[in-house]
Design a protein around this motif. Structure first.
Motif, mmCIF file in Angstrom:
data_model
loop_
_atom_site.group_PDB
_atom_site.id
_atom_site.type_symbol
_atom_site.label_atom_id
_atom_site.label_comp_id
_atom_site.label_asym_id
_atom_site.label_seq_id
_atom_site.Cartn_x
_atom_site.Cartn_y
_atom_site.Cartn_z
ATOM 1 N N ARG A 85 0.830 -1.210 0.000
ATOM 2 C CA ARG A 85 0.000 0.000 0.000
ATOM 3 C C ARG A 85 0.864 1.260 0.000
ATOM 4 O O ARG A 85 0.541 2.246 -0.674
ATOM 5 C CB ARG A 85 -0.922 -0.014 1.222
ATOM 6 N N SER A 86 1.953 1.230 0.751
ATOM 7 C CA SER A 86 2.858 2.393 0.781
ATOM 8 C C SER A 86 3.455 2.661 -0.589
ATOM 9 O O SER A 86 3.544 3.815 -1.035
ATOM 10 C CB SER A 86 3.956 2.145 1.814
ATOM 11 N N ARG A 87 3.860 1.618 -1.284
ATOM 12 C CA ARG A 87 4.413 1.783 -2.643
ATOM 13 C C ARG A 87 3.357 2.317 -3.611
ATOM 14 O O ARG A 87 3.657 3.153 -4.459
ATOM 15 C CB ARG A 87 4.959 0.451 -3.146
ATOM 16 N N ALA A 88 2.129 1.828 -3.474
ATOM 17 C CA ALA A 88 1.064 2.297 -4.366
ATOM 18 C C ALA A 88 0.790 3.785 -4.145
ATOM 19 O O ALA A 88 0.536 4.530 -5.097
ATOM 20 C CB ALA A 88 -0.205 1.479 -4.143
ATOM 21 N N ARG A 89 0.832 4.234 -2.892
ATOM 22 C CA ARG A 89 0.601 5.658 -2.623
ATOM 23 C C ARG A 89 1.733 6.520 -3.159
ATOM 24 O O ARG A 89 1.496 7.586 -3.728
ATOM 25 C CB ARG A 89 0.435 5.878 -1.118
ATOM 26 N N MET A 131 0.716 -12.319 -6.841
ATOM 27 C CA MET A 131 1.855 -11.490 -7.223
ATOM 28 C C MET A 131 2.960 -12.289 -7.912
ATOM 29 O O MET A 131 3.778 -11.712 -8.624
ATOM 30 C CB MET A 131 2.432 -10.781 -5.997
ATOM 31 N N LEU A 132 3.023 -13.620 -7.697
ATOM 32 C CA LEU A 132 4.065 -14.389 -8.391
ATOM 33 C C LEU A 132 3.817 -14.429 -9.896
ATOM 34 O O LEU A 132 4.700 -14.019 -10.673
ATOM 35 C CB LEU A 132 4.168 -15.801 -7.819
ATOM 36 N N PRO A 133 2.648 -14.899 -10.381
ATOM 37 C CA PRO A 133 2.457 -14.870 -11.844
ATOM 38 C C PRO A 133 2.461 -13.452 -12.400
ATOM 39 O O PRO A 133 2.991 -13.226 -13.502
ATOM 40 C CB PRO A 133 1.103 -15.562 -12.039
ATOM 41 N N TRP A 134 1.860 -12.515 -11.660
ATOM 42 C CA TRP A 134 1.866 -11.141 -12.163
ATOM 43 C C TRP A 134 3.281 -10.558 -12.137
ATOM 44 O O TRP A 134 3.669 -9.818 -13.050
ATOM 45 C CB TRP A 134 0.936 -10.266 -11.333
ATOM 46 N N GLU A 160 0.574 -1.444 -17.240
ATOM 47 C CA GLU A 160 0.961 -2.374 -16.181
ATOM 48 C C GLU A 160 0.805 -1.735 -14.799
ATOM 49 O O GLU A 160 0.404 -2.396 -13.835
ATOM 50 C CB GLU A 160 2.407 -2.814 -16.386
ATOM 51 N N SER A 161 1.117 -0.449 -14.704
ATOM 52 C CA SER A 161 0.960 0.241 -13.426
ATOM 53 C C SER A 161 -0.505 0.302 -13.012
ATOM 54 O O SER A 161 -0.828 0.220 -11.821
ATOM 55 C CB SER A 161 1.542 1.661 -13.514
ATOM 56 N N ALA A 162 -1.404 0.453 -13.998
ATOM 57 C CA ALA A 162 -2.829 0.468 -13.685
ATOM 58 C C ALA A 162 -3.269 -0.879 -13.109
ATOM 59 O O ALA A 162 -4.051 -0.935 -12.143
ATOM 60 C CB ALA A 162 -3.641 0.801 -14.939
ATOM 61 N N LEU A 167 -4.717 -4.166 -8.315
ATOM 62 C CA LEU A 167 -4.549 -5.295 -7.407
ATOM 63 C C LEU A 167 -4.466 -4.825 -5.956
ATOM 64 O O LEU A 167 -5.058 -5.432 -5.053
ATOM 65 C CB LEU A 167 -3.287 -6.075 -7.783
ATOM 66 N N VAL A 168 -3.729 -3.746 -5.741
ATOM 67 C CA VAL A 168 -3.594 -3.228 -4.379
ATOM 68 C C VAL A 168 -4.927 -2.706 -3.869
ATOM 69 O O VAL A 168 -5.349 -3.009 -2.739
ATOM 70 C CB VAL A 168 -2.523 -2.124 -4.329
ATOM 71 N N GLU A 169 -5.620 -1.903 -4.694
ATOM 72 C CA GLU A 169 -6.850 -1.258 -4.232
ATOM 73 C C GLU A 169 -7.997 -2.248 -4.058
ATOM 74 O O GLU A 169 -8.886 -2.036 -3.230
ATOM 75 C CB GLU A 169 -7.251 -0.150 -5.210
ATOM 76 N N VAL A 170 -7.997 -3.347 -4.835
ATOM 77 C CA VAL A 170 -9.078 -4.326 -4.721
ATOM 78 C C VAL A 170 -8.829 -5.299 -3.576
ATOM 79 O O VAL A 170 -9.740 -5.611 -2.794
ATOM 80 C CB VAL A 170 -9.246 -5.089 -6.049
#
Length: 406
Positions: A85-89, A131-134, A160-162, A167-170
């Motif tokens: 979450r910190s990285r996403a922000r 997160m492994l396959p992604w 890809e960033s979207a 993934l983080v927000e859901v």
């Protein structure tokens, strides 16, 4: 008042690029490239931790240590989700916020139950598995376009960033239902604390005010009774008459204090005549030199006058009453205004004064207490009070007509 330009005073060389024109190959894009390349090692680490701890915990679930180990694995997944979450922000400007901690329960059993029943812990585990396959896919695609497909790299990185942000927000955002439950629990605590504080205030006012006067009244009447029972001299009669006169004065003061106390609990004028008359009565007692102007307009959709339910009406009354008391004591204002109106499904309050300003709802202050009481009914409490004034307090309360609640 329009907000100030954040870049006012900057030199010509420092003028930022126009809004919406981010450089394609700027520093932000390369930070996102680094984030996407880092997905692979982080995905491997998260996947290994999640699979090992959860599989071992499930395999040993028939033993004493199985479920606590499974709960510890879920707690670890939840903790690693905070880093995501910190990285996403920081990289994507996501508005995802940190969830409330898992409620603490005593003992190992309490810890296990708390995490095994926490939905966010399980969703965090699912996130680290995915997160492994992604991570493999995003690492491979990003590396290929960095090496040989750089003309299309900005658009690939954005796509890809979207997905990364989604993934983080859901998966790592607290659910709306759990957040609502937490808010309701906080509001319930606020209501209970407010009710307890009101009961203590009433008890203190009765004990220090009316009760003390009634005790003194009983003593005076008892002494007067003794003097009048067998008066020895005319002076005894005169003294008894003076005691009765003093007792009469004490009765008047006790009645006034009881009347003020009843008004503080719930004024009769509010019940009988509504907010307009009740707030006008409060404004008449406010000590600002030029007085308080009150304007109340509560129109129903059919054009008639309507009233909110008693709970919201009471909160509106006591909020305005407390604000006017603060204006009298602390603001140094010469005048004030109170506006109350209905806006759709909301009751709006606006209290303004031309005092010295500087008011803020800091913890422990009267304004903070008012804000908590307003939020307890899903209301909004806003204070605008720059140094030097003026001060404006806006309150928004939910509207429920009395007829609709019966």
């Amino acid at each position: 008042m329009k907000p100030k330009d954040r870049h006012a005073g900057a030199t010509g060389a420092q003028t930022p690029a126009p809004a919406g024109r981010t450089p394609l190959y700027g520093a932000r894009m390369w930070r996102q490239v680094g984030r996407l390349l880092l997905n692979l090692p982080l995905g491997i680490a998260g996947f290994v931790f999640t699979i090992v701890t959860l599989s071992v915990g499930l395999a040993l679930s028939v033993t004493v240590i199985g479920l606590p180990l499974l709960a510890a694995g879920l707690a670890g997944c939840r903790g690693m989700g905070g880093f995501a979450r910190s990285r996403a922000r920081s990289l994507y400007g996501s508005g995802v916020h940190e969830p409330e901690p898992v409620p603490r329960r005593p003992g190992v059993t309490g810890f296990a139950i708390a995490h095994l029943t926490d939905a966010l812990s399980w969703r965090s585990a699912l996130y680290h598995v995915l997160m492994l396959p992604w991570g493999i896919l995003s690492f491979a695609v990003t590396l290929v376009f960095v090496l040989v497909g750089w003309p299309a790299l900005p658009w690939v990185v954005r796509a890809e960033s979207a997905v990364d942000r989604m993934l983080v927000e859901v998966l790592l955002t607290p659910g709306a239902l759990s957040e609502r439950v937490r808010e309701l629990e906080d509001d319930r605590g606020t209501v209970v604390d407010t009710a307890a504080a009101d009961l203590r205030r009433i008890e203190r006012d009765l004990h220090d005010g009316a009760q003390a006067r009634l005790v003194a009244l009983a003593m005076d009447l008892g002494m007067a009774k003794e003097r009048l029972r067998e008066p020895e001299t005319p002076q005894d009669v005169a003294a008894a008459a003076k005691m009765v006169d003093n007792a009469h004065g004490e009765v008047k003061l006790a009645l006034q204090e009881l009347r003020d106390l009843a008004r503080g609990i719930h004024p009769a004028v509010l019940t009988d005549r509504g907010l307009d008359a009740a707030l006008s009565s409060v404004a008449a007692r406010c000590t600002v030199p030029e007085g308080v102007r009150v304007h109340v307009e509560l129109k129903a959709p059919d054009g008639g006058t309507d009233r909110p339910d008693s709970a919201v009406e009471g909160i509106a009354y006591f909020t305005v009453s407390e604000l006017l008391t603060n204006i009298s004591k602390h603001s140094g204002a010469r005048s004030a205004t109170v506006d109350v109106w209905r806006a759709g499904d909301h009751l709006m309050l606006l209290v303004q004064d031309n005092g010295k300003g500087g008011a803020a709802p800091y913890p422990g202050s009267g304004l903070a207490g008012l804000a908590e009481r307003v939020r307890a009914v899903d209301g909004v409490f806003l204070v605008e009070s720059p140094e030097g004034g003026p001060t404006s307090v806006t309150v928004e309360l939910p509207w429920h007509t009395r007829a609709a609640r019966r």
